[in-house]
Design an enzyme around this catalytic site. Structure first.
Site, PDB file in Angstrom:
ATOM      1  N   HIS A   1      -2.063   3.606   6.630  1.00 29.27           N
ATOM      2  CA  HIS A   1      -0.692   3.083   6.750  1.00 29.27           C
ATOM      3  C   HIS A   1       0.384   4.068   6.271  1.00 29.27           C
ATOM      4  CE1 HIS A   1      -2.526  -0.895   7.285  1.00 29.27           C
ATOM      5  NE2 HIS A   1      -3.171  -0.738   6.143  1.00 29.27           N
TER       6      HIS A   1
HETATM    7  C1  BDR Z   1       0.567  -1.517   2.883  1.00 29.80           C
HETATM    8  O1  BDR Z   1       0.099  -2.327   1.799  1.00 29.80           O
HETATM    9  C2  BDR Z   1      -0.659  -1.551   0.906  1.00 29.80           C
HETATM   10  O2  BDR Z   1      -1.883  -2.160   0.690  1.00 29.80           O
HETATM   11  C3  BDR Z   1      -0.781  -0.170   1.501  1.00 29.80           C
HETATM   12  O3  BDR Z   1      -0.697   0.802   0.485  1.00 29.80           O
HETATM   13  C4  BDR Z   1       0.377  -0.087   2.453  1.00 29.80           C
HETATM   14  O4  BDR Z   1       1.554   0.345   1.781  1.00 29.80           O
HETATM   15  C5  BDR Z   1      -0.188  -1.905   4.136  1.00 29.80           C
HETATM   16  O5  BDR Z   1      -0.010  -3.260   4.413  1.00 29.80           O
END
Ligand code: BDR
Ligand code: CA
Length: 309
Positions: free
Chosen positions: A238
């Site tokens: 992500h």
């Molecule tokens: C986001 O949530 C966190 O778990 C990850 O680091 C990312 O920023 C993805 O949904």
């Protein structure tokens, strides 16, 4: 080349760690400040991880602790993906101490000293720290050239059926950022699902050799479980997508959209309503990253990570 100045607000977080390393390894940007929130793990862990990630890359950028909870509601951690330590059990050497003070104060101090439209805010955690900074001194928003957020979802959420984790953790803070009127870019779950870490991609990255950061990056990739939501084919990388947009925008296609985030207390809390077709009649308020050239993205990541120590 003029380097863009970044403030990165994060909650490391397996993918946050890789996003920070990608930024440190990218000559297009200068990371001026790292601020930390609780999120993927409690603040004590995310702060320790941020300090360790910075030190492993040989950087001395200030790291400042911020919110340990959202503006409203209660804190929850994302332990299923990131483990209780936030780095899925990957141990990094201890970093330097954090700088004293509060994240929101440090963000405001940096913006106050900056020229108009000269700082990019990169939010890869719940938006609490960034929102606190801008809500308490709104005039400083004019120092910001762009707010780049990993947040939200067009489709299915990854925390609740409808909401992505960062948006779900602090929807009020996200609403504050969306209301600043500054150019805002969103890397949603639909985008990051295209940046899929498959076993083959992780192996190819490790085969490049390289230093401590690349090895730790690969250890992290191997430790994160494949996503049920993505058919167990791998996991979505992500947060590095937000940094990649800044350093390699040609990898992306985009669309202007209107965005609203649900701040109610019902099951839709944190859901982002992203209007791609102007159905709501609302003016476009953000740039949605729609597609990423995944092979180009992993090639960029490999090239940049291989150059880090
Ligand atoms: C986001 O949530 C966190 O778990 C990850 O680091 C990312 O920023 C993805 O949904
Ligand atoms: Ca994150």
């Amino acid at each position: 080349m003029t380097r863009r100045r970044l403030i990165i607000d994060c909650d490391p977080g397996t993918d946050d760690a890789i996003a920070l390393w990608l930024a440190f390894a990218s000559p297009e940007v200068e990371v001026a400040l790292v601020t930390v929130a609780g999120g993927n793990a409690g603040l004590e862990s995310t702060l320790r991880n941020a300090r360790a990630v910075v030190a492993l890359a040989g950087q001395s950028v200030p790291v400042v602790a911020g919110a340990d909870r959202p503006l409203l509601g209660t804190f929850q951690a994302e332990v299923k993906v990131h483990g209780t330590d936030g780095l899925a059990g990957v141990r990094l050497p201890e970093g330097l101490p954090a700088c004293p003070g509060q994240a929101a104060d440090a963000i405001r101090d940096l913006l106050r000293a900056a020229a108009p439209a000269s700082v990019t805010l990169v939010g890869i955690a719940a938006a609490t720290n960034l929102a606190l900074a801008l809500a308490t001194e709104p005039a400083l928003a004019d120092r910001v050239d762009e707010i780049v957020l990993m947040t939200g979802a067009l489709g299915e959420g990854n925390w609740t059926p409808g909401a992505e984790f960062n948006a779900a953790m602090d929807p009020e803070a996200l609403a504050i950022l969306l209301a600043t009127g500054r150019p805002t870019t969103l890397a949603t779950l639909d985008l990051t699902a295209q940046a899929l870490v498959t076993p083959a991609r992780a192996a190819a990255l490790r085969a490049r050799g390289g230093g401590h950061c690349l090895t730790a990056c690969c250890d992290i990739m191997d430790a994160v479980p494949p996503s049920r939501r993505l058919g167990h084919l791998g996991h979505a990388l992500h947060d590095p997508c937000a940094v990649a947009w800044i350093v390699a925008p040609d990898l992306f296609t985009t669309r202007a959209v209107a965005v609203q985030v649900e701040c109610g207390t019902g099951p839709g809390r944190g859901r982002t309503h992203i209007d791609r077709w102007g159905r709501s009649g609302a003016a476009a308020s953000a740039r949605l990253l729609e597609t990423i050239d995944a092979n180009g993205f992993f090639a960029l990541l490999g090239d940049r990570m291989a150059a880090l120590r």
